[in-house]
Design a protein around this motif. Sequence first.
Motif, PDB file in Angstrom:
ATOM      1  N   GLY A  75       0.827  -1.222   0.000  1.00  0.00           N
ATOM      2  CA  GLY A  75       0.000   0.000   0.000  1.00  0.00           C
ATOM      3  C   GLY A  75       0.850   1.255   0.000  1.00  0.00           C
ATOM      4  N   THR A  78      -0.249   7.546  -0.280  1.00  0.00           N
ATOM      5  CA  THR A  78       0.146   8.929  -0.544  1.00  0.00           C
ATOM      6  C   THR A  78       1.666   9.095  -0.644  1.00  0.00           C
ATOM      7  N   ASN A  81       4.869   7.194   3.920  1.00  0.00           N
ATOM      8  CA  ASN A  81       5.870   6.306   4.522  1.00  0.00           C
ATOM      9  C   ASN A  81       7.176   6.364   3.735  1.00  0.00           C
ATOM     10  N   GLU A 105       0.797  -1.098  -4.980  1.00  0.00           N
ATOM     11  CA  GLU A 105      -0.363  -0.210  -4.841  1.00  0.00           C
ATOM     12  C   GLU A 105      -1.349  -0.476  -5.971  1.00  0.00           C
ATOM     13  N   ARG A 106      -2.559  -0.810  -5.592  1.00  0.00           N
ATOM     14  CA  ARG A 106      -3.544  -1.116  -6.626  1.00  0.00           C
ATOM     15  C   ARG A 106      -4.202   0.136  -7.207  1.00  0.00           C
ATOM     16  N   VAL A 161      -2.146  -6.639  -4.650  1.00  0.00           N
ATOM     17  CA  VAL A 161      -1.091  -7.243  -3.844  1.00  0.00           C
ATOM     18  C   VAL A 161      -1.061  -8.763  -3.997  1.00  0.00           C
ATOM     19  N   ASP A 178       0.741  -1.936   5.425  1.00  0.00           N
ATOM     20  CA  ASP A 178      -0.044  -0.713   5.573  1.00  0.00           C
ATOM     21  C   ASP A 178      -1.272  -0.690   4.675  1.00  0.00           C
ATOM     22  N   ASN A 185     -10.472  -3.819   4.236  1.00  0.00           N
ATOM     23  CA  ASN A 185      -9.540  -4.104   3.138  1.00  0.00           C
ATOM     24  C   ASN A 185      -8.923  -5.490   3.366  1.00  0.00           C
TER      25      ASN A 185
HETATM   26  C1  LIG Z   1      -3.493   2.912   4.364  1.00  0.00           C
HETATM   27  S1  LIG Z   1      -3.229   3.185   2.726  1.00  0.00           S
HETATM   28  C2  LIG Z   1      -1.470   3.200   2.579  1.00  0.00           C
HETATM   29  C3  LIG Z   1      -0.858   4.451   3.082  1.00  0.00           C
HETATM   30  C4  LIG Z   1       0.546   4.619   2.571  1.00  0.00           C
HETATM   31  N1  LIG Z   1       1.471   3.639   3.028  1.00  0.00           N
HETATM   32  C5  LIG Z   1       1.067   6.020   2.776  1.00  0.00           C
HETATM   33  O1  LIG Z   1       2.230   6.180   3.170  1.00  0.00           O
HETATM   34  O2  LIG Z   1       0.321   6.943   2.456  1.00  0.00           O
HETATM   35  C6  LIG Z   1      -3.585   1.615   2.026  1.00  0.00           C
HETATM   36  C7  LIG Z   1      -3.260   1.513   0.566  1.00  0.00           C
HETATM   37  O3  LIG Z   1      -3.456   0.173   0.153  1.00  0.00           O
HETATM   38  C8  LIG Z   1      -3.969   0.194  -1.163  1.00  0.00           C
HETATM   39  N2  LIG Z   1      -4.661  -1.081  -1.435  1.00  0.00           N
HETATM   40  C9  LIG Z   1      -5.849  -1.500  -0.979  1.00  0.00           C
HETATM   41  N3  LIG Z   1      -6.144  -2.729  -1.426  1.00  0.00           N
HETATM   42  C10 LIG Z   1      -5.089  -3.109  -2.195  1.00  0.00           C
HETATM   43  C11 LIG Z   1      -4.774  -4.289  -2.910  1.00  0.00           C
HETATM   44  N4  LIG Z   1      -5.611  -5.314  -2.952  1.00  0.00           N
HETATM   45  N5  LIG Z   1      -3.602  -4.354  -3.545  1.00  0.00           N
HETATM   46  C12 LIG Z   1      -2.727  -3.313  -3.511  1.00  0.00           C
HETATM   47  N6  LIG Z   1      -2.974  -2.166  -2.862  1.00  0.00           N
HETATM   48  C13 LIG Z   1      -4.140  -2.059  -2.189  1.00  0.00           C
HETATM   49  C14 LIG Z   1      -4.910   1.363  -1.150  1.00  0.00           C
HETATM   50  O4  LIG Z   1      -5.200   1.848  -2.431  1.00  0.00           O
HETATM   51  C15 LIG Z   1      -4.157   2.364  -0.296  1.00  0.00           C
HETATM   52  O5  LIG Z   1      -3.393   3.233  -1.075  1.00  0.00           O
END
Ligand SMILES: C[S@@+](CC[C@H](N)C(=O)[O-])C[C@H]1O[C@@H](n2cnc3c(N)ncnc32)[C@H](O)[C@@H]1O
Length: 672
Positions: A75, A78, A81, A105-106, A161, A178, A185
């Motif tokens: 994930g 933004t 991290n 990141e999806r 992922v 994350d 999710n």
């Molecule tokens: C909590 S946010 C991550 C925050 C990030 N690490 C940051 O520093 O801003 C979770 C992220 O996981 C991504 N996500 C959700 N489901 C996903 C999947 N199945 N595969 C890949 N990414 C996914 C979301 O689009 C989102 O950007």
Amino acid sequence: MRGLPKNPMASPAPDTDPLLDWHDGQPVSRLFGDVYFSRDSGLDEARHVFLGGNDLRRRWTALPRRGQFVIGETGFGTGLNFACAWQLWEEVAPPEARLSYLSIERFPLQAADVGRTLALWPELARYCSALLAEWGDLAPGWHRLSFGGGRVMLTLVVGDVRDALPRVDAAVDAWFLDGFAPARNPEMWQPDVLAEAARLSRSGATCATYTVAGEVRRGLEGAGFAVDKAAGFGRKREMLRGELVGPRATQWRAPWFARPLVPAADRRAVVVGAGLAGTATAASLAARGWAVELVDRHATIAAEASGNPQGVLYARLSPRATVLSELVGSGLQYTCRSLPALALEPGSDFAECGVLQLAYDDDEARRHAQLATLGWPDTLLSPLDRAEASARAGIDVPVGGLLFSRAGWVHPPAICRALAKHTAIRLVLGREAVRLRRAADGWVVSDGIGDIAAAPIVVIAGAGASAAFGETSHLPLRLIRGQLSFVPATPASRTLRTVLCGEGYVAPARKGQHSLGATHRFRDTSTALTAAEHRENLDKLARLAPALYAAVDGEHLDPARIGGRAALRCSAPDYLPIIGPVVDAAAFATAYGPLARDATLELEAASPWLDGLYVNTAHGSRGLVTAPLSGEMLAAYLEGEPAPLPRAVMEAAHPSRFLLRSLIRRRSATSR
Ligand SMILES: C[S@@+](CC[C@H](N)C(=O)[O-])C[C@H]1O[C@@H](n2cnc3c(N)ncnc32)[C@H](O)[C@@H]1O
Ligand SMILES: Cc1cc2nc3c(=O)[nH]c(=O)nc-3n(C[C@H](O)[C@H](O)[C@H](O)COP(=O)(O)OP(=O)(O)OC[C@H]3O[C@@H](n4cnc5c(N)ncnc54)[C@H](O)[C@@H]3O)c2cc1C
């Protein structure tokens, strides 16, 4: 969830992205109904949970001078991290150490949203603007972004992922887990995802996450992590951190595609061949602190296939997920993203003018229609009807097509020169490598007269001549002659604003002439120009864009008198490049001979690498798209870094594939 928005109705600025709502100035996912980070302070949370939870300050301070470290993240969101990790890396890691950050990141955010989010923390401004300079819209697939002159490298996989992790080839030191809250999710926290993270971990790797959900803890423990709870951030009482201790589910992995041991600390390499493949290899190694001797038989670099005045950034994508399509999709974006850093001269060295692939027949039109649904942002790839295509091209075209707006044409020698321009790259020109010799500390390269260069690592990037050495003679290389025709621009043809591609291609004028290309001749290794091939190029132009053909007065151009350039492309039988470590072919046949009887055997014998010998060749008709990224592929082998492409693509480009196939084919032949 880390905290619901305090005021879900507040939306201070207009939305820029359908993925997001803004609440109290902070991004909230519409898809998941969750926040990207703690509403108390995302920055402090990232530092506490992910940097602190993985003990990164201590571990990075203790790194050796040229150490490296790999973070894996589920994930990217933004990029908060990432920016925090980069900031800490700069603060405490040795200046010559390098950080590889691999993130999946999806749903990548738009640049404006990344910028707006990271602007919440002025202290991250420098990292944010560097990230945004490289970001742009991202197509599904694998992206390699480089920061701080290569000190920090981001491999960003745009995809799910659960699809992506099993395809990653990396050894991770610390995980940032994350996803959004597990209840919202769940796919991000499944046991198979956590088991993949464990599989990709170096022994002793750690992980951290803000959630203490029971299924996450159990999933991590099941994957082999020893997990404990630590004080959480803000309103969250607790968080999880783990260390890989237990046995992991191990899968057999073909030893012929396993990576050779990363060479010892002596970072010196000889690269033979100073075309696109060799200069890209040298540049990727130099950026990692290697000293490179770049050898070529000509007095100047880019004197053979890479010497054309204009080449097109052309990727023929497939609607199906093939390794070739993944390679060219990533390669095209990598080349386009790399151009600004090369300080090229617009108009003379390159033009980001767009490449319009015309739907010249029904099959091509069908392929375009399918490609338009692949999920590429329309700022990168957009279908145009005939009128739109004509308006964009600046000249009437007979059909519509697909526009790759970030692509264009380049002057390949300028790219080669820019790649080779590094204080750590020494040019050894006018010397032909004819022999390799093993020495106590590596390889010695000699010509007919004496030794030219020596180093622990040698990369052969000599296009069709790459198989001229005893060690590489098993590589099945083919030469394909190609001829370009140069047509003087006229006032009417200067209106052409994009590259046009179909059965052939034509570029907007450079220095008063258009390049038309290109012919293909399989059994002809001469580089003399022929009138017949000029005629062929002109005929292709007549079909591709009759208005342009008329504008250059193609009917009256004399093929016996126009200019051009012929050179030899080098291809492998499967039309994929050949990039990676070289084996002793005879020892390979012995070690894996049993495959000739049963191709499904899970043999364990280590591959008989010729230690320190690598190859980078067979870029065929698309070296501008594949060669720059090939340098990163080789550097991944030589530095033990995450591969910039899926494992299947690395394997599809592996030099041993032909030896393997011929063993297996032997079996089919005998069983018939
Ligand atoms: C909590 S946010 C991550 C925050 C990030 N690490 C940051 O520093 O801003 C979770 C992220 O996981 C991504 N996500 C959700 N489901 C996903 C999947 N199945 N595969 C890949 N990414 C996914 C979301 O689009 C989102 O950007
Ligand atoms: C007519 C034509 C049109 C093309 N158009 C495009 C296009 O539009 N877009 C695109 O992406 N690609 C295009 N290509 C393909 C592209 O040019 C090649 O894929 C690319 O240049 C290959 O780079 P390379 O470094 O592998 O090979 P080369 O550029 O041939 O470099 C190999 C180098 O190795 C040196 N060398 C070899 N053996 C030795 C030795 N023993 N010792 C010392 N030096 C050695 C040679 O001197 C040479 O400089 C075109 C090719 C041709 C021929």
